[in-house]
Design an enzyme around this catalytic site. Sequence first.
Site, PDB file in Angstrom:
ATOM      1  N   ILE A 257     -32.238  31.929 134.513  1.00 48.07           N
ATOM      2  CA  ILE A 257     -33.413  31.953 134.160  1.00 48.07           C
ATOM      3  C   ILE A 257     -33.748  32.466 132.654  1.00 48.07           C
ATOM      4  O   ILE A 257     -34.497  31.882 132.063  1.00 48.07           O
ATOM      5  CB  ILE A 257     -34.128  33.168 134.977  1.00 48.07           C
ATOM      6  CG1 ILE A 257     -33.911  32.897 136.529  1.00 48.07           C
ATOM      7  CG2 ILE A 257     -35.623  33.560 134.851  1.00 48.07           C
ATOM      8  CD1 ILE A 257     -34.399  33.806 137.619  1.00 48.07           C
TER       9      ILE A 257
ATOM     10  N   GLY B 176     -31.224  37.848 127.392  1.00 54.39           N
ATOM     11  CA  GLY B 176     -31.520  39.249 126.793  1.00 54.39           C
ATOM     12  C   GLY B 176     -30.319  39.589 125.749  1.00 54.39           C
ATOM     13  O   GLY B 176     -29.243  38.906 126.028  1.00 54.39           O
TER      14      GLY B 176
ATOM     15  N   MET C 115     -28.819  42.410 126.439  1.00 52.90           N
ATOM     16  CA  MET C 115     -28.004  43.101 127.158  1.00 52.90           C
ATOM     17  C   MET C 115     -27.309  42.414 128.303  1.00 52.90           C
ATOM     18  O   MET C 115     -26.333  42.684 128.897  1.00 52.90           O
ATOM     19  CB  MET C 115     -28.692  44.606 127.979  1.00 52.90           C
ATOM     20  CG  MET C 115     -28.789  45.632 126.703  1.00 52.90           C
ATOM     21  SD  MET C 115     -29.757  47.035 127.512  1.00 52.90           S
ATOM     22  CE  MET C 115     -28.608  47.334 128.840  1.00 52.90           C
TER      23      MET C 115
ATOM     24  N   VAL D 212     -30.227  37.057 133.267  1.00 58.02           N
ATOM     25  CA  VAL D 212     -30.890  36.999 134.469  1.00 58.02           C
ATOM     26  C   VAL D 212     -30.703  35.521 135.084  1.00 58.02           C
ATOM     27  O   VAL D 212     -30.765  34.447 134.451  1.00 58.02           O
ATOM     28  CB  VAL D 212     -32.242  37.343 134.367  1.00 58.02           C
ATOM     29  CG1 VAL D 212     -32.861  37.411 135.604  1.00 58.02           C
ATOM     30  CG2 VAL D 212     -32.291  38.644 133.574  1.00 58.02           C
TER      31      VAL D 212
ATOM     32  N   ASP E 233     -40.202  50.152 126.790  1.00 62.35           N
ATOM     33  CA  ASP E 233     -40.305  48.679 126.255  1.00 62.35           C
ATOM     34  C   ASP E 233     -41.310  47.698 127.026  1.00 62.35           C
ATOM     35  O   ASP E 233     -41.365  46.736 127.365  1.00 62.35           O
ATOM     36  CB  ASP E 233     -38.855  48.137 126.459  1.00 62.35           C
ATOM     37  CG  ASP E 233     -38.557  47.010 125.891  1.00 62.35           C
ATOM     38  OD1 ASP E 233     -39.047  46.631 124.774  1.00 62.35           O
ATOM     39  OD2 ASP E 233     -37.632  45.856 126.213  1.00 62.35           O
TER      40      ASP E 233
END
Length: 671
Positions: A24, A27, A29, A32, A144
């Site tokens: 999907i 990022g 970190m 997904v 965030d």
Amino acid sequence: MTTVTTDPLVGRLVDGRYEVVSRIARGGMATVYLANDRRLDRRVAVKIMHPHLAEGTSGADFVARFRREARAAARLTHPGLVAVYDQGLDGDTSYLTMEYVAGSNLRRVLLTEGTLPLGQALDLLADMLDALAAAHRAGLVHRDVKPENVLIDTDGRVKLTDFGLARAVNEVTSTTTGTLLGTVAYLSPELISTGTCDARSDVYSLGVLAYEMLLGTVPHVGSAPIQVAFQHVNNDVPAPSQSAPWIPAEIDDLVCALTARDPADRPVDAGAALSLVRRARAGLSPADLGRRATPPAADGRVIATAGTASGSDGLVPTASLTALSAQDREAAGLTEPLSVGHLTPPTTRPGPAPRPRPVPARRRRGTRAVVWTLVVLAVLAAGGGGAAWWFTSGPGAFTTVPPDLTGVPQAEAESDLEAIELGHSVEGRYDDDVPAGEVVATVPAAGEAVRKDGDVRLVVSQGVRMLTVPGDLVGSTQVVATTALEGADIVVAEPRATADDAVPAGEVMAVSDGDGESLEAGAEIPHDTAVVLTVSSGPAPVVVPQVTGSEKGDAVAALEDEGLVVDVTEEHSEDVAAGRVISQDPGQGTDAHRTDPVTIVISLGPPLVEVPDTYGQNVRSAEKALKDAGFEVEVRHPQGISPLNIVYAQDPPGGDDETAPKGSTIVINVF
């Protein structure tokens, strides 16, 4: 939604349970993935931490932060927050599974639409604040908040995600790793300058997001993250009306309150900010709510949002702020290295000295001076006449606001103003006393001066502000029901506690107003109506009565009259007559509650023992055998006394498993 099918994890089974279907998003970190949960047969989003982040001396910190995301988010339950289902470790792979939200996110909406209508922006802002308020009540800050983390499902529902930077408020002190976490365009000044944050930092980020939804750009932009960070600390967020003059003053006040540089000037948390949003929206007209700003034209400016600093998360490491060339630092207005908690005010480099303007030569000819004198006098004469006309008969002339505009229908007030050629605007306002549609006040007030070509603002009553009673209050807990009512701006009175044998303690049994009138879900009530929750206190307290020694029927009735549940057992007793209570538990005088159990033991009388058969025995031997077995003995001589003393009859007879109550009397006949 773009998916990548060449990812090596696609098709893999994570932890023997989650079958990865597609990627999907990726990022800074984690990545997904969309996956199928084979155990529960549902689609989930699986977030897998990048393996390289777990390596080296700092790997433990990243793993801890990743797992903290699961623990923080799993504590939260709210329809506006993405649910976290599971967390685990598959080999060296740290993962967590979350609710899969089919749809888009706010960033894509803004890229497509540019700006949003005022009403839609306020509705989205209210939904985000409502969800974030649940986190703040649980003692968590997001840290965030940005468009990428605001998901919008296919039904238009808003869901906040990615609490990866969230941390319990009582743990948030300062950034100890040397890295500022968050996306620089939405960071609060205190997080940039000191590394500290609380719920008010999230409020600031949502204020920036509100500005962006209205105007299509964030308030502080620059070509580098350091420039944006510096502006957050040193410059106020401008009022949106500076870019779109039609934006009402209520929205200016709202955005400026949410984005105040001093945290003490902001709402204390998302719940308080939500109240401001609802109050601001209530005062706007449908026409204002339907308007939207023109998206800004591309001007070459670079907005420092996601991906400007370190990867797609848009995080701003301290190192990236300090490792600037002298030229870049000077261009950003910094004379000292930037570190967490230190932003140096800009210094202005001296430029070349300005050139003195040449002094024109004097014109000495007298004739030209005379000509100019005559021209000036003529202009003054004409100007004086023009000024007199302007302030007496022209547009500069003043009149007074008519005295009979308040308390009349809006149409009548408008007609009165048109009759004296005054313009007007209309502002709606709730009022408890003035009927809807009538004028509450005027600005300027009656009798005050107004320019002849000016406008009078008519403040028109919208009637009593009515609020809607939320649904699903009955059957919920007192805490949940109170939160729902307060979220709807409804005043909650002291709850009414009522004992009930069936409803658990703390559960709402009924909802009513101060007069005791029942309120159904969806009912419209005046804003000053205090809602009373009838809350179960559980079964009523009672004192256990004494029933020991009583007949069984009397004992059961006495206990059941107190609402206690009776559990009857039976046993033999040599001391208590059959059918009476031997003992009870709990005992007399014990504090209990209705529906609590009480056990009573009912006597069956003495135990049954086997009767010895003494037929043909000597009387003395027979007596001893019977007494040893626990019986009383009665000796009879129906045929007279005989020297033989032999037992020839016994009642009841013995042997063949014959039994009788212990302590009962056995009759033997002797001859």
